[in-house]
Design a protein around this motif. Structure first.
Motif, PDB file in Angstrom:
ATOM      1  N   ASN A  43       0.959  -1.024  -0.062  1.00  0.00           N
ATOM      2  CA  ASN A  43      -0.098  -0.011  -0.070  1.00  0.00           C
ATOM      3  C   ASN A  43       0.736   1.297   0.037  1.00  0.00           C
ATOM      4  N   ALA A  44       1.893   1.311  -0.834  1.00  0.00           N
ATOM      5  CA  ALA A  44       3.105   2.186  -0.886  1.00  0.00           C
ATOM      6  C   ALA A  44       2.361   3.611  -1.258  1.00  0.00           C
ATOM      7  N   ALA A  45       1.271   3.743  -1.818  1.00  0.00           N
ATOM      8  CA  ALA A  45       0.530   5.282  -2.216  1.00  0.00           C
ATOM      9  C   ALA A  45      -0.167   5.698  -1.044  1.00  0.00           C
ATOM     10  N   TRP A  46      -0.259   4.970   0.152  1.00  0.00           N
ATOM     11  CA  TRP A  46      -1.195   5.324   1.096  1.00  0.00           C
ATOM     12  C   TRP A  46      -0.721   6.492   1.809  1.00  0.00           C
ATOM     13  N   ARG A  47      -1.356   7.642   2.350  1.00  0.00           N
ATOM     14  CA  ARG A  47      -0.996   8.640   3.068  1.00  0.00           C
ATOM     15  C   ARG A  47      -2.225   8.717   4.051  1.00  0.00           C
ATOM     16  N   PRO A  48      -2.039   9.052   5.281  1.00  0.00           N
ATOM     17  CA  PRO A  48      -3.016   9.428   6.499  1.00  0.00           C
ATOM     18  C   PRO A  48      -3.895  10.718   5.794  1.00  0.00           C
ATOM     19  N   PRO A  49      -5.243  10.582   5.987  1.00  0.00           N
ATOM     20  CA  PRO A  49      -5.983  11.930   5.877  1.00  0.00           C
ATOM     21  C   PRO A  49      -5.944  12.934   7.072  1.00  0.00           C
ATOM     22  N   GLU A  50      -6.184  14.008   6.704  1.00  0.00           N
ATOM     23  CA  GLU A  50      -6.235  15.035   7.503  1.00  0.00           C
ATOM     24  C   GLU A  50      -7.153  14.850   8.987  1.00  0.00           C
ATOM     25  N   ARG A  51      -8.293  13.975   8.523  1.00  0.00           N
ATOM     26  CA  ARG A  51      -9.389  13.839   9.623  1.00  0.00           C
ATOM     27  C   ARG A  51      -9.883  12.551   9.407  1.00  0.00           C
ATOM     28  N   GLY A  52     -10.299  11.864  10.442  1.00  0.00           N
ATOM     29  CA  GLY A  52     -10.808  10.574  10.280  1.00  0.00           C
ATOM     30  C   GLY A  52     -10.663   9.960  11.669  1.00  0.00           C
ATOM     31  N   VAL A  53     -10.500   8.634  11.653  1.00  0.00           N
ATOM     32  CA  VAL A  53     -10.474   7.825  12.941  1.00  0.00           C
ATOM     33  C   VAL A  53      -9.088   7.539  13.523  1.00  0.00           C
ATOM     34  N   ARG A  54      -8.835   7.904  14.733  1.00  0.00           N
ATOM     35  CA  ARG A  54      -7.480   7.921  15.126  1.00  0.00           C
ATOM     36  C   ARG A  54      -7.578   6.734  16.009  1.00  0.00           C
ATOM     37  N   ILE A  55      -6.548   5.874  15.527  1.00  0.00           N
ATOM     38  CA  ILE A  55      -6.126   4.453  16.413  1.00  0.00           C
ATOM     39  C   ILE A  55      -4.948   4.550  16.590  1.00  0.00           C
TER      40      ILE A  55
END
Length: 228
Positions: A43-55
């Motif tokens: 999943n090399a292209a994945w980047r975290p969103p600015e907002r979402g569910v924090r785990i």
């Protein structure tokens, strides 16, 4: 008549040396493969969103688990680890769960690391179909804890992560009391081995969710390094 020299002890010593060398070679090869697998991204292209569910991912230095809110993005963990399964049901009021997967004997027979026996480690590494989910009722971690790293997921990613974790519980699960008042164990699915460790399970769950993580994560560092 000249007696032949007795080479029994030197021969035995050579066998021991070869055996030890073989074990060390396997250990070094395993460690090298694990570290390489841990740096090759999926999943090399994945980047975290600015907002979402924090785990969070958390480690005690040997084991890495997932720490998640009890209620988020349509996922409710309360029925998966009810208050009645805890030695102290009051802990069920806390708003997060920490969940990890591991080998049955290793979990139940090692309440502290000083309790770990070499035979337990070897048996787990060889392979076991007896696995457990460890569920702890906890509060959200305090900022600045070096052993806990935050990850922000999109709601759909979080639901995929939760689905993977829930599928790891046995369909007809039995509950076992935990180490303290706030945790419990449940029968799980899956085969534990040196290839699929508790840390590899955590990496598999994040990979299934779509998160950028190593292709094989058998060690704590191979998970935690992605979220510094």
């Amino acid at each position: 008549m000249t007696e032949m020299p007795d080479n029994t002890y030197p021969k035995g010593r050579r066998i021991v040396a070869i055996s030890v060398g073989g074990v060390l070679s396997i250990a070094v090869g395993y460690a090298t493969a694990g570290l390489i697998g841990g740096v090759v991204p999926s999943n090399a292209a994945w980047r975290p969103p600015e907002r979402g569910v924090r785990i969070f991912v958390e480690t005690n230095g040997i084991h890495v688990g997932l720490l998640m809110p009890k209620l988020a993005a349509g996922v409710d963990w309360r029925g998966w680890a009810p208050a009645r399964d805890l030695a102290d049901p009051r802990y069920a009021r806390l708003d997060h769960v920490a969940i990890g997967w591991g080998e049955h004997a290793f979990f139940l027979e090692t309440p502290t690391w000083s309790s770990v026996k070499p035979s337990t480690i070897v048996a787990a590494a060889i392979g076991s179909d007896r696995t457990l989910m460890h569920v702890e009722h906890v509060a959200a971690p305090a900022p600045g804890d070096a052993a806990v790293h935050a990850i922000v997921l999109r709601p759909a990613e979080y639901r995929r992560l939760a689905a993977y974790v829930q599928a790891s519980f046995a369909p007809q699960r039995s509950a076992y009391r935990g180490y303290a008042g706030y945790d419990a164990f449940y029968t799980a699915r899956g085969h534990y081995s040196a290839i699929r460790t508790c840390n590899a399970w955590t990496g598999d769950a994040l990979r299934y969710a779509g998160v950028r993580i190593g292709r094989w994560t058998p060690f704590p560092v191979t998970v935690m390094r992605w979220f510094d």
